[in-house]
Design a protein around this motif. Structure first.
Motif, mmCIF file in Angstrom:
data_model
loop_
_atom_site.group_PDB
_atom_site.id
_atom_site.type_symbol
_atom_site.label_atom_id
_atom_site.label_comp_id
_atom_site.label_asym_id
_atom_site.label_seq_id
_atom_site.Cartn_x
_atom_site.Cartn_y
_atom_site.Cartn_z
ATOM 1 N N ARG A 47 -3.693 9.365 -12.725
ATOM 2 C CA ARG A 47 -4.262 10.372 -11.835
ATOM 3 C C ARG A 47 -5.766 10.541 -12.086
ATOM 4 O O ARG A 47 -6.564 10.715 -11.146
ATOM 5 C CB ARG A 47 -3.546 11.713 -12.020
ATOM 6 N N LYS A 50 -7.529 7.510 -10.691
ATOM 7 C CA LYS A 50 -7.566 7.608 -9.224
ATOM 8 C C LYS A 50 -8.665 8.560 -8.765
ATOM 9 O O LYS A 50 -9.371 8.290 -7.781
ATOM 10 C CB LYS A 50 -6.207 8.079 -8.710
ATOM 11 N N SER A 54 -11.129 6.759 -6.113
ATOM 12 C CA SER A 54 -10.822 6.946 -4.680
ATOM 13 C C SER A 54 -12.063 7.131 -3.805
ATOM 14 O O SER A 54 -12.151 6.560 -2.707
ATOM 15 C CB SER A 54 -9.875 8.138 -4.511
ATOM 16 N N ASP A 55 -13.006 7.906 -4.270
ATOM 17 C CA ASP A 55 -14.214 8.149 -3.475
ATOM 18 C C ASP A 55 -15.415 7.341 -3.956
ATOM 19 O O ASP A 55 -16.536 7.526 -3.470
ATOM 20 C CB ASP A 55 -14.575 9.643 -3.488
ATOM 21 N N ARG A 139 -10.557 -3.191 -1.180
ATOM 22 C CA ARG A 139 -9.896 -2.207 -0.322
ATOM 23 C C ARG A 139 -10.124 -2.512 1.163
ATOM 24 O O ARG A 139 -11.200 -2.971 1.561
ATOM 25 C CB ARG A 139 -10.400 -0.798 -0.659
ATOM 26 N N ASN A 154 2.279 2.207 3.100
ATOM 27 C CA ASN A 154 2.492 3.524 2.509
ATOM 28 C C ASN A 154 1.558 3.784 1.333
ATOM 29 O O ASN A 154 1.540 4.879 0.783
ATOM 30 C CB ASN A 154 3.948 3.675 2.045
ATOM 31 N N PHE A 155 0.814 2.764 0.923
ATOM 32 C CA PHE A 155 -0.085 2.906 -0.209
ATOM 33 C C PHE A 155 -1.334 3.692 0.198
ATOM 34 O O PHE A 155 -1.713 3.742 1.371
ATOM 35 C CB PHE A 155 -0.511 1.538 -0.751
ATOM 36 N N ASP A 156 -1.978 4.281 -0.801
ATOM 37 C CA ASP A 156 -3.229 4.997 -0.569
ATOM 38 C C ASP A 156 -4.349 3.957 -0.437
ATOM 39 O O ASP A 156 -4.693 3.294 -1.419
ATOM 40 C CB ASP A 156 -3.499 5.931 -1.747
ATOM 41 N N ALA A 158 -7.435 4.173 -0.399
ATOM 42 C CA ALA A 158 -8.616 4.426 -1.223
ATOM 43 C C ALA A 158 -8.409 3.980 -2.673
ATOM 44 O O ALA A 158 -9.374 3.886 -3.443
ATOM 45 C CB ALA A 158 -8.966 5.915 -1.185
ATOM 46 N N PHE A 159 -7.139 3.711 -3.030
ATOM 47 C CA PHE A 159 -6.846 3.352 -4.417
ATOM 48 C C PHE A 159 -5.973 2.100 -4.508
ATOM 49 O O PHE A 159 -5.406 1.807 -5.545
ATOM 50 C CB PHE A 159 -6.139 4.536 -5.109
ATOM 51 N N THR A 160 -5.880 1.356 -3.406
ATOM 52 C CA THR A 160 -4.949 0.228 -3.370
ATOM 53 C C THR A 160 -5.528 -0.954 -2.606
ATOM 54 O O THR A 160 -6.194 -0.783 -1.575
ATOM 55 C CB THR A 160 -3.634 0.648 -2.691
#
Length: 281
Positions: A47, A50, A54-55, A139, A154-156, A158-160
């Motif tokens: 977490r 991530k 992510s950003d 990404r 279904n993955f994010d 921004a992180f996948t």
């Protein structure tokens, strides 16, 4: 925040995670509990990673590829590994070695099937190839000609990336395979890693102590240059038995009304009777 700083923070998270997991192993030997505690630690670390990524906009494609190909899978693989161990050990049959062996071997077969299913990409991974990296470890960039996970959408995003999860599964599968081999190798062994003796002492423990003490007094072990406790430990280990407080038992043998050699007399009588009954054979 520059990518170099992000990577430094993630490296520190990884080092801290390794240390905390090692402490879990030190505190607990039950693999179900180890897996549960480790999963909480790994989830917390992922977490934080991530939140950092992510950003984040990487400075170069090479840095992004490095994160999704080399760094992120190390964290995700731990989550996959401990999830599998938790499932594996919590559902392990409470049965004999033969049944447990089949159970672990079935899990090994699942690993083989996984590698076969992804053999093409596994070859890419094993060869440390790079010619597709800009498509599969960046990404929002992927190659539809390559096999994708059914849950990819279904993955994010921004992180996948399309294949970082597979790298994590490869790493986890290698660790799971090692675990299964270790468990299979330990079946039928005691806590010290020794195979139990096929011989089991089926007479009384008092009789065994009487016999061992008699042999000890006759200096039958190491010419008498050995402690009685060492002889007792050897006998216990060899015959898979626990002779308890043998000093107290020897005291009771010495002072019993029917004499201190009750078991030895019985052995002598049986042996004499055997030879008498087999004369002339």
């Amino acid at each position: 925040m520059v990518t170099r700083t992000v990577f430094r923070k993630i490296t520190q998270l990884q080092d801290d995670l390794e240390l905390k997991i090692s402490e879990v192993y030190t505190d607990d030997e039950d693999m179900v509990k180890v897996a549960e505690k480790s999963l909480l630690l790994v989830d917390n670390a992922i977490r934080k990673v991530k939140d950092l990524i992510s950003d984040h906009q990487f400075d170069t494609v090479a840095e992004e590829v490095h994160f999704f190909k080399k760094i992120k899978p190390k964290f995700i693989s731990k989550f996959i590994y401990y999830s599998c161990i938790l499932d594996l050990e919590s559902h392990k049959p409470n049965a004999g070695d033969k049944t447990v062996k089949k159970y672990y071997e079935a899990e090994q077969e699942k690993l083989k099937n996984f590698y076969l299913e992804h053999s093409e990409f596994y070859s890419y991974y094993r060869r440390d190839a790079t010619y597709l990296d800009h498509k599969i470890f960046v990404r929002n960039s992927y190659d539809l000609k390559m096999k994708l996970s059914y849950g990819f959408y279904n993955f994010d995003p921004a992180f996948t990336t399309s294949h970082d999860h597979l790298i994590a599964r490869f790493i986890a599968s290698q660790q799971i395979d090692k675990y299964l081999k270790k468990q299979l190798g330990s079946l039928g062994k005691d806590d010290n890693g020794n195979k139990p003796s096929p011989l089991v002492w089926s007479a009384s423990k008092v009789g065994l102590i009487e016999l061992v003490y008699a042999l000890y007094q006759m200096r039958c072990f190491n010419g008498g240059n050995v402690e009685l406790s060492e002889v007792i430990r050897f006998v216990e280990k060899s015959l898979g038995t626990d002779l308890g407080n043998f000093h107290k038992t020897i005291f009771e043998i010495r002072n019993r009304k029917q004499g201190p050699t009750k078991f030895l007399n019985l052995v002598s009588e049986h042996l004499n009777r055997h030879f008498l009954n087999t004369e002339g054979e």
